[in-house]
Each structure stands twice: as C-alpha cells, then as structure tokens.
Enzyme design. Structure first.
Site, mmCIF file in Angstrom:
data_model
loop_
_atom_site.group_PDB
_atom_site.id
_atom_site.type_symbol
_atom_site.label_atom_id
_atom_site.label_comp_id
_atom_site.label_asym_id
_atom_site.label_seq_id
_atom_site.Cartn_x
_atom_site.Cartn_y
_atom_site.Cartn_z
ATOM 1 C CE LYS A 198 21.480 -0.406 36.529
ATOM 2 N NZ LYS A 198 21.284 -1.782 37.050
ATOM 3 C CG HIS B 211 27.294 -3.160 43.817
ATOM 4 N ND1 HIS B 211 26.566 -2.721 42.726
ATOM 5 C CD2 HIS B 211 28.357 -3.838 43.297
ATOM 6 C CE1 HIS B 211 27.144 -3.123 41.609
ATOM 7 N NE2 HIS B 211 28.230 -3.795 41.926
ATOM 8 C CG HIS C 248 19.807 -5.516 40.204
ATOM 9 N ND1 HIS C 248 20.212 -6.589 39.454
ATOM 10 C CD2 HIS C 248 20.666 -4.507 39.897
ATOM 11 C CE1 HIS C 248 21.261 -6.251 38.732
ATOM 12 N NE2 HIS C 248 21.560 -4.993 38.975
ATOM 13 C CE LYS D 143 23.418 -3.386 44.175
ATOM 14 N NZ LYS D 143 22.747 -3.166 42.879
ATOM 15 C CG ASN E 95 19.700 2.625 38.990
ATOM 16 O OD1 ASN E 95 20.701 2.145 39.528
ATOM 17 N ND2 ASN E 95 18.720 1.866 38.528
#
Length: 770
Positions: free
Chosen positions: A413, A145, A238, A143, A349
């Site tokens: 988070k 991002h 995620h 990832k 996170n």
C-alpha cells in the site's frame, strides 16, 4: 365557505363540491422510474486486503462465501485501484481519477491544493447522486473517509458527509479507522450516535452487517419495485487488527512456518487456480531500504511466536469479512433479490506495511515512531501477545506478512508498484449470466460506467447547474461477456506520496520515490507486463525511448489531473492547515452533560503543545468518578477521583499506563487543574493542582500526537474504549457522582520542536525537490 383558488363551492364531507375527482383529469409531477428490470447494486469494499488474501486468490484463509460468488460469477485477476484508501473511494464513487476528483491523498491532510482537498469536488457526481436521481434508494455503510478532519464535528459543515453526497441513509465511521470492539464515534445519517458503552461481545463488522441488511429489508418491504444501491465499505481489515475470540481460535497455529513459506504456497496455489499465468515469477523478498523484509528463519523464536499471532488476528478479520458477505448475500436470497443484484467485492488498496519491520500491539505508537525513534518496544509487545486481537491492543502485523498478502506482487500500500494497487475483484450477477476468470487490465474508474450501462442509468453531463467532469473509466461490459474481449481504456496514471506510475498496454513505468530525494527521469523503472507481470526485470536501460514516451504521457496526465505539487517528503502537507481550522484551536468550556467532543477538535486543543485543563466542581466527601477523559486504549489521559477520595491522573502512553497519585480531594473543593507542559522531544510534563495548590508532578511522559488520542474529550465519564483498562474493569464508564459543573481546555504554546514552528523551513526543504 369557499376555498381560495377553488373552482366551486365546498361544504365539507357530504356537502356540495364542484369539479369532482371523478370528473377531472388527474396529474402528478414526473418521478424517476428506473423500470421493473433495474438491478439492485451492492458494492462491498474491504480495507487493506491484499491480492492473495482470499481463498479464490490463493489464500489458505477459508473464505467460502466469497469463493462461491467468484465461482459462480466473474473473477478479475488483473484489476487495479489506487495505492491508498481515500483516493480509491473517490475514484470508485465518481469514475473520475482521484486527484481530479479532489482526493489525491487521504482525507487527513489539507495542504490547500485542489488535487488534495480531502473531499470530493463539486463538479463530480457520486454513484449515489447519479442512481438516486434515477430512482434508486441509496445506502452507505461503514468507513467513509472522504470528509476533511476539520469538517467531522457536530458543527460541520456537512457538505461532504455521505447524505450530502447522494446517500439516503448512512451508518458507520467518517474517519479512517476505529477500534472494532469499541468504535470511537459512530455516525447515523447526519448525527453522532450518543453511546456511553458497548455491550459485551460487540464487534463493529457485525453491527455494520446488521444495519445493511436492515436497510435493504425496509426499502424492499416499503416499495418492492424500487431498486437500491448499497455501498458497504468495511472498516476491516485496516488497522487496528482486532477480531472476535471465536474467529481467532480457528486460525491459531496456521502461521508458525512464517511469511516466506506462506508466500511460496500462495504463489503455487495461484498458478493452480489460474489466478496468475503459468510461469509467473515470484519476486525475491522485498529488499529495498526501508521496505525490506527479514528472512523468517533469521528471527528469534519469541519474535516468530509474536509475529505469527499478529497474522492469526489478520486472518480472523478476513474470515469475519467473508462471514459478513455470506450474511448479506443470504439476506438477498431470503428476499428473492439475489438473482437481480449486481454484487461486487474488492479491496481499496494492497496490503499495508504500516506495522513496519516488527509489527505492533500499539498502532498509534508505531505511527508516531516514524518521528520518535526510541519509542518502539518489542519487549512490551511480547508481554501482550495473549491480548492481541482484543479491545486492549491495537495490532498491526509486520510488513513481512503484508508482502505475503500481496503475493506475487512487490511492495505495499502507498507504492505504485503492483503490490500497492493490485486487488481482488469479484463480480456476481446471476441474471447477467457471466462467469469465469478475466485477465484484462482494468481500473477502479471503470466500475461506475459499467454499472450505469448495465442498469440503464445515464450519468449526466450536468447536475444542479454544474457541468460535470467526464469520467476517466470505460465500461467493462464487453469484458464481462468474454474473456477474450479487448478492454480499450487507454493509459492510466498512478501517483501516491511522490511515487509515480503509468500503465499503457503491455508496458508500465513506475518509481519508488524515497523521501527528500530529487524527482526526475532517473527514477523510472520500465516493465514489459506481457512477459513480466511481477515487475522483476527493469528494462529502462534497454528501452530509453519507451521510458521517454511513457514519462511524457505521465506528465501530460499529471497536468490534466491536477497531481502537482508532488509530495517530496518534507511532511509539510501534514502540518500546514487552512485558516478555517484556527477556531478549532480556541479554548473551550465543556459543560457537564455534553456528549463526547469530536476527535479532531479535541486534538487541536492539545496537539504538539502545552495546555491547561480546569475542572469546575462542588466536591463533597464520598463523591467519586471520572472528571475528564481524553483518548482510549490506544493512548490518552484522564483525571478521576477514587471511591476513597484520592485524586488520580492516569496517562496511557500508547499502551503503557502511568498513574500519578495526587492525594485526597477535600470536602468543598471547587477547582482542579491539570497543567501539561510540552518541553520538546515528544515529551510532556504533567502537574496536578487542587484549589490552586500543586499536588503532584510527573516529568517525561510520552507526548500523545498524530492520531492519538483517537477518542475525543469526555466530561464526567470515560465513554466507550477506556483510557485505563483497570479503572474500566473496576467501575465501567465511572461517571462522576458529584456536582461537576464544567471543564475548560486552554491551549498553550507549541512545543519547541512542533512542526508548526517550522513551516517556512519545511517549505524550503520541499522546494529543493520541486
């Protein structure tokens, strides 16, 4: 013959040559050489992994590979990141606080302020840029991002893609997440991977691990003396929570006792392991409005069964990440590189509360339900319990499990309370020789200075003629060397979506900011972390002078780090878009044979609006297949012709499938049209016409929005994750067998209640809370 510029005659091989090599002094331009002892560097980043989710941090989930690295390395028990993924990635890669690096929020909004640019600034250098300049090979996996939505397409611009920010190679997903069984779009280096269908049993974590190992093997075979930096950012854990069936089986039945019991057992185990100090209080169950968690025993048995299954899927994903770490470290051992590799593992996170109170089998539906209150459907989720974890469901667990994942800390988070940013952090470097627990407060910006010091790589003050911002972190080398060493790093600012925080020594102030409420000093909570690690006793009323002191420090740091304007909750940041997005909303004619149109460009054609889809073809009896598809199992729509000749429009409303049958397509048909009207209230009305004659109409379909449809537009085929699982099972990707010419998308008027119609109102709402 005489070569231009030559010092003497040249007559070919065997002829006369002037100034022979043997009689000349050779010269080569200088090349960066990190030296024979420079360590390799592997940074493995998990996504949304809670502080308590690894065995060595108190979890019941078996993570033997990570436990081994922690047991023979250094395990940090007071390590902090930012409360959100993109900002943590920015801080990790640059050593600079995320707002100042340009990524104060996720890279899915670009409201036009430098602290929220959704990409890294020009005046920060990434670890890849610094280490590649010093002679390292640099690889990124997984990832990314850190590229704004509008720049993800094959048209670019690519200035913020991984290979333009210092990485020699890249393989992964530029977006925030994907379907782990059927990724919507993989990118290799600077191009999309053009793939129609994944093999049976495909799982992206395994694919990413294979690629990482391959890159390491190739660079070491090609030049054994050249060190490498690998940044492996897992897409897991995620949402959507998806796993392999074999992994899920190992965790069945482990969570029937519920999140309250799990939280207590993890807390007890953490104290036994020394992860938290003896006497650390386990806070009460989260009770703040909107963040509250129900007692497990108060839930209906059918909900307990469903919610336990969600956590089983989550545990299986943690398990798969640990397996990936084991395979990766095993490859280093096989190559003889493990002893001289700094291997770092952490999360970006705290655990996520995005599944809200009840969790979901349809992640995009739950995201949208924040705006459409009648969309959640737990009864529907119960019917899909046996599909949870597989490619047909996009699961997220309820926030009660996120609370347990973050044990012993409060909230989740996004919050600036400890649950949002306290994460596991493991440092393993056999040659360094350091071992044991480290409880010094440390921050993600400290990682790059530490790696630079230990590798002997100097981060420059200037790069390519641009003066670089100074790093905010401080090296952890003294801390690695001694559990008693002080970490003199000074205070640290936190901010996310209006939540604020500031740490300084034993004291911390923090706010939990409800949307559309006034900002101010009245929000600050004060905690004495030396005696209250888990933020259970707010001392703001007892020490107003300390609150004022730390609030002033936060304000100064916020100004220095371009944190303003604060997110007040109007959601303007998600609606307002730069002018260079406007061309992405223009009509497009996609000729047959074009590979998938990227997600964001595809969304701009339909987002919160009416639109027409015109299909040009030369249809003959017997032709069949998909004409156009947009989306996947998370939500989408498609127009196809069955083998019997009937035209069908299928709409996948976040897992709920609706078929509209439109009758036979006559031989010689040249034009089909799908017209979507957006009357408001998050609904669509669909009309299908054949050669100008309306055939069928369906009203009240749920409008797809936010991140759905997640997979882009396909012409003449339904690639990767299908819109309709039934069609996929019967026909696979079902490419159209006839002569399909092109498909044209023409965006229409926005829905009456589309956010873009209320920009001025949203600004006015937000100004009330400036």
């Amino acid at each position: 013959m005489t070569t231009p510029g030559a010092a003497g005659p040249y007559e070919g091989f065997g002829g006369t040559v002037g100034n022979t090599f043997a009689g000349s002094e050779s010269w080569w331009p200088p090349r960066a050489d990190p030296g024979p002892d420079a360590p390799n560097i592997v940074i493995v980043l998990a996504d949304d992994l809670g502080f308590a989710d690894l065995g060595c941090y108190g979890s019941e989930i078996p993570t033997p590979n990570l436990d081994r690295l922690a047991g023979t390395g250094v395990q940090f028990t007071n390590f902090h990141v930012t409360p959100m993924c993109s900002p943590t990635r920015a801080a990790l890669l640059t050593g600079v606080n995320p707002h100042r690096a340009g990524a104060g929020h996720v890279a899915n909004s670009d409201p036009g302020f430098p602290g929220y640019a959704a990409e890294l600034a020009d005046d920060v250098a990434t670890a890849a840029e610094v280490f590649r300049d010093a002679g390292y090979s640099t690889f990124a996996i997984g990832k990314w991002h850190l590229t704004k939505d509008s720049d993800l397409s094959d048209a670019g611009p690519r200035h913020s893609w991984p290979c333009q920010r210092g990485f020699d190679r890249y393989y992964g997903v530029l977006d925030a997440f994907t379907n782990l069984h059927h990724p919507h779009r993989l990118v290799e280096d600077n191009h999309s991977v053009e793939l129609d269908q994944y093999p049976d049993g495909y799982y992206v974590t395994d694919d990413l691990t294979d690629r990482a190992i391959s890159m390491i093997r190739h660079t070491k075979a090609s030049n054994p003396s050249k060190p490498f930096l690998l940044y492996f950012a897992h897409i897991a854990i995620h949402a959507p929570l998806q796993c392999k069936a074999s992994d899920l089986a190992r965790h069945r039945g482990n969570y029937d006792a519920g999140w309250d019991a799990l939280r207590r057992s993890r807390h007890e185990r953490q104290i036994e392991l020394g992860v938290i100090p003896e006497g650390t209080v386990l806070p009460p169950r989260n009770t703040e409005e909107g963040d509250e968690v129900a007692p497990w025993e108060s839930l209906a048995p059918e909900d307990q069964a469903l919610f336990a299954r969600y956590m089983e899927v989550y545990a299986a994903m943690v398990d798969s990440v640990d397996q990936s770490v084991g395979r990766l470290y095993g490859a280093l051992e096989e190559l003889g590189e493990a002893d001289n590799t700094i291997f770092v593992f952490l999360s970006d996170n705290g655990a996520s509360r995005e599944g809200e109170a009840d969790g979901t089998t349809s992640y995009f539906r739950t995201l949208v339900s924040k705006n459409v209150t009648d969309m959640e459907d737990v009864e529907f989720d119960r019917t899909r319990i046996d599909l949870a974890g597989g490619p047909q469901t996009l699961v997220h667990y309820p926030r009660g499990w996120a609370m347990a994942s973050n044990t012993p800390f409060r909230l989740y988070k996004i919050n600036t309370h400890a649950g949002g940013h306290s994460v596991p952090f493991i440092w393993h470097w056999p040659r360094g020789g350091n071992q044991g627990l480290r409880d010094q407060w440390s921050h993600i910006t400290d990682l790059l200075p530490t790696l630079c010091e230990l590798s002997g790589v100097a981060r420059p003050d200037e790069r390519n003629g641009i003066a670089l911002q100074p790093v905010d972190g401080r090296s952890l080398v003294p801390v690695l060397g001694s559990a008693e060493a002080a970490h003199q790093r000074g205070g640290q600012l936190l901010e996310m979506s209006g939540h604020r925080g500031y740490y300084d020594g034993d004291w911390e102030i923090v706010t939990r900011h409800p949307p559309l409420t006034p900002f101010g000093d009245h929000e600050w909570e004060l905690y004495d972390l030396a005696n209250d690690r888990t933020e259970t006793r707010d001392l703001a009323g007892e020490h107003p002078e300390k609150v004022a002191e730390l609030a002033a420090a936060w304000e100064a740091e916020a100004r220095r780090n371009q944190v303003y304007p604060l997110e007040e909750g109007s959601r303007l940041r998600y609606v307002i878009r730069p002018e260079y997005d406007l061309p992405l909303q223009e009509p497009v004619r996609i000729v047959a044979g074009t590979h998938t149109l990227e997600r964001y460009r595809s969304q701009m054609l339909i987002q919160w609006r009416s639109f027409d889809v015109d299909v040009e073809l030369h249809h003959h009896a017997g032709d069949a297949g998909v004409l156009v598809s947009h989306g996947d199992q998370g939500g989408g729509y498609a127009l196809y012709i069955e083998e019997g000749g009937e035209l069908v429009f299928v709409h996948n409303g976040y897992g709920v499938v609706d078929e509209l049958r439109c009758g036979p397509v006559p031989d010689g048909t040249e034009h089909l049209r799908l017209s979507i009207e957006a009357p408001g209230s998050w609904r669509w009305n669909a009309t299908v016409a054949v050669d100008g004659q309306d055939r069928a109409r369906r009203e009240g379909l749920v409008m797809l929005g936010a991140m759905a449809p997640f997979e882009g537009i396909n012409v003449g085929i339904d690639r990767r994750s299908p819109v309709s699982w039934a069609v996929h099972e019967a026909h696979g990707t079902f490419p159209y067998s006839g002569n399909l010419v092109a498909v044209t998308y023409t965006p229409g008027e926005p829905a009456p209640d589309a956010g873009t119609n209320f920009l001025d109102l949203l600004r006015e709402i937000g100004l009330a809370y400036e």
